[in-house]
Design an enzyme around this catalytic site. Structure first.
Site, mmCIF file in Angstrom:
data_model
loop_
_atom_site.group_PDB
_atom_site.id
_atom_site.type_symbol
_atom_site.label_atom_id
_atom_site.label_comp_id
_atom_site.label_asym_id
_atom_site.label_seq_id
_atom_site.Cartn_x
_atom_site.Cartn_y
_atom_site.Cartn_z
ATOM 1 N N ASN A 225 -24.589 -27.111 31.906
ATOM 2 C CA ASN A 225 -24.881 -27.240 33.399
ATOM 3 C C ASN A 225 -24.249 -27.919 34.136
ATOM 4 O OD1 ASN A 225 -26.053 -30.126 33.433
ATOM 5 N ND2 ASN A 225 -27.366 -29.301 31.796
ATOM 6 N N ASP A 294 -32.784 -26.964 27.994
ATOM 7 C CA ASP A 294 -34.249 -26.806 27.313
ATOM 8 C C ASP A 294 -34.164 -26.011 26.266
ATOM 9 O OD1 ASP A 294 -35.578 -28.673 29.240
ATOM 10 O OD2 ASP A 294 -35.491 -27.237 30.754
ATOM 11 N N ASP A 323 -37.562 -32.479 23.263
ATOM 12 C CA ASP A 323 -37.787 -33.241 24.479
ATOM 13 C C ASP A 323 -37.591 -34.748 24.145
ATOM 14 O OD1 ASP A 323 -38.367 -35.039 26.828
ATOM 15 O OD2 ASP A 323 -39.208 -33.252 27.867
ATOM 16 N N ILE A 324 -36.152 -35.265 24.446
ATOM 17 C CA ILE A 324 -35.672 -36.423 23.870
ATOM 18 C C ILE A 324 -36.471 -37.771 24.579
ATOM 19 C CG2 ILE A 324 -33.677 -38.020 23.763
ATOM 20 C CD1 ILE A 324 -31.886 -35.662 24.041
ATOM 21 N N PHE A 344 -35.707 -39.035 34.607
ATOM 22 C CA PHE A 344 -35.339 -38.494 35.831
ATOM 23 C C PHE A 344 -35.789 -37.445 35.869
ATOM 24 C CE2 PHE A 344 -31.716 -40.745 38.206
ATOM 25 C CZ PHE A 344 -31.957 -41.894 37.656
ATOM 26 N N LYS A 362 -44.721 -36.712 30.727
ATOM 27 C CA LYS A 362 -43.530 -37.444 29.567
ATOM 28 C C LYS A 362 -44.284 -38.704 29.376
ATOM 29 C CE LYS A 362 -39.833 -34.560 30.619
ATOM 30 N NZ LYS A 362 -38.655 -34.054 30.100
#
Ligand code: CTP
Length: 432
Positions: A225, A294, A323-324, A344, A362
């Site tokens: 990205n 993702d 998902d870290i 973020f 999260k």
């Protein structure tokens, strides 16, 4: 000279505004770098009084340094321009710090013994030691630097209260290669600026993820990205400035490592997860700025996928990446402890709603929202801080300035939770 993200934005107060520095030059070929350093200090808002030893004058002229600093250079303790003929007292009382760059092996030995045989040594000895810090940037041949006498002298200099800024490694003017080069001007600038920042995160271990990840499709292609990593790198720098021990886990990003930050380069989301989980339990703060993919191709091809003539695109199967941030946020509190987690959110629309929802999903105390397309690759950004109390907008500014603001916000929240030493309100650098 520096990473552009470090440049103050339009209307921002430069990093060293209001600081007056004595820049001392001693004998060494690295004097040529001090010309650029002087310019950088002035550009960062400092006023600079140059003082040179006789040996330094063999390498660069006072004319050059006067032109760059905009002030006459002092070279002698007998300078009659001072009405009381006490340049060593007058100049040292006005300074916020004395920086000696380059500092030769000979001058280090002189400092150590309190030698006052020239103006610079006299000034260092005469300075009020608790008010005017002494910063030293050694520069010498690798054998001179490695010599036990030099190493002993540097240790003693630090024990006497000086800040030794370290040396660079590489090709030396003498033709040899090793430790002992003077740090580059941009490195010295980062260290000098950091020196003046209040240590709001002293004692904290901060883990930062930054940049994109790259998910291989085959040996020559992959999915990534547009994240440049600039925000995460700026946060790593700001956390280090604030006194934290910082580890930066970076996806593919071509940015210089901030001074004093330990960097671990990774490629894929899985690499990033592994690197984070090795360190997460010993970290006290985790800041996830990385734009983690993702999804990854379920089975990357070991060979380049070739066109087969059918004109049909290859059918790729995807697997979801872990998902870290959420994984770290789920760590059990208690034993080694869970770090204070900051996420973020890169959104394209409905920032407030999406960021609030993401913070809850999260399970992190602080989430920083931004509009991805407005910030990817840029030097500036605008943030939305989202916590249990609501949303705070932080207007557009350079990423470094935003990073410093964020570090202060983290320190304030941690101290409210009893996790950090104190609530540091007084950020004396730049706009706060
Ligand atoms: N993040 C992470 N690991 C992932 C995905 C995201 O650690 N696999 C972190 C990011 O570093 C960021 C936060 O989670 O701190 C939000 O990332 P973002 O890409 O905005 O959101 P996603 O969770 O991917 O959700 P969506 O793509 O649906 O917006």
């Amino acid at each position: 000279m520096t990473n552009q993200a470090n440049e103050p934005g339009c209307g921002e107060i430069p990093d060293l505004a209001g600081k007056h520095l004595v820049l001392g030059l001693t004998g060494g070929i690295a004097c040529y770098k001090s010309a650029e350093l002087c310019r950088a200090l002035i550009k960062a808002g400092a006023t600079v009084q140059v003082v040179m030893t006789a040996a330094a004058e063999q390498f660069i002229t006072p004319v050059t340094m006067q032109a760059l600093s905009g002030r006459p250079v002092y070279t002698s303790q007998w300078d009659s321009r001072e009405a009381n003929n006490m340049a060593h007292i007058n100049l040292s009382r006005q300074a916020d710090a004395i920086l000696i760059a380059p500092c030769s092996a000979d001058f280090i030995a002189k400092l150590l013994h309190g030698s006052a045989s020239d103006l610079l040594g006299l000034m260092c000895l005469a300075r009020p030691i608790d008010k005017v810090p002494l910063l030293v940037a050694p520069a010498m041949n690798r054998e001179m630097y490695a010599h036990p006498a030099t190493q002993r002298n540097l240790r003693q200099l630090e024990a006497d209260g000086a800040k030794v800024l370290g040396v660079g490694t590489g090709f030396q003017a003498c033709g040899e290669t090793g430790d002992g080069r003077m740090l580059e001007p941009w490195q010295l600038m980062e260290d000098i600026i950091a020196f003046f920042v209040p240590k709001a995160l002293a004692g904290q271990k901060v883990l930062v993820t930054a940049g994109p990840t790259y998910e291989a499709i085959d040996p020559v292609r992959g999915i990534t990205n547009l994240s440049s990593g600039k925000m995460g790198f700026a946060i790593a720098r700001a956390a280090r400035e604030a006194g934290a021990e910082v580890t930066l886990i970076a996806g593919p990003a071509s940015l210089p490592t901030p001074r004093g930050v330990a960097r671990i380069d990774v490629i894929s989301a899985q690499n990033m997860l592994d690197a984070v989980m090795l360190r997460a339990q010993s970290a006290t703060v985790f800041i996830a700025t990385a734009a983690v993919a993702d999804w990854r191709p379920a089975v990357p091809s070991t060979q380049k996928i070739k066109k087969d003539g059918s004109r049909q695109p290859p059918q790729l199967q995807f697997t979801e990446n872990a998902d870290i941030l959420a994984t770290v946020a789920r760590l059990a509190t208690g034993h080694a402890g869970k770090p204070f987690c900051v996420g973020f959110a890169a959104e394209s629309h409905d920032l407030h709603e999406n960021a609030q929802a993401k913070r809850l999903r999260k399970n992190v105390p602080l989430l920083v929202g931004n509009i991805g397309p407005d910030t990817f690759g840029q030097d500036h950004n605008a943030l939305l801080l989202v916590d249990a109390q609501g949303c705070t907008e932080v207007p557009r500014a350079s990423k470094l300035l935003l990073a410093r603001r964020l570090v202060r916000e983290i320190a304030t929240r941690m101290s409210a939770l009893g996790l950090a030493q104190q609530n540091v309100q007084d950020i004396s650098l730049g706009n706060s």
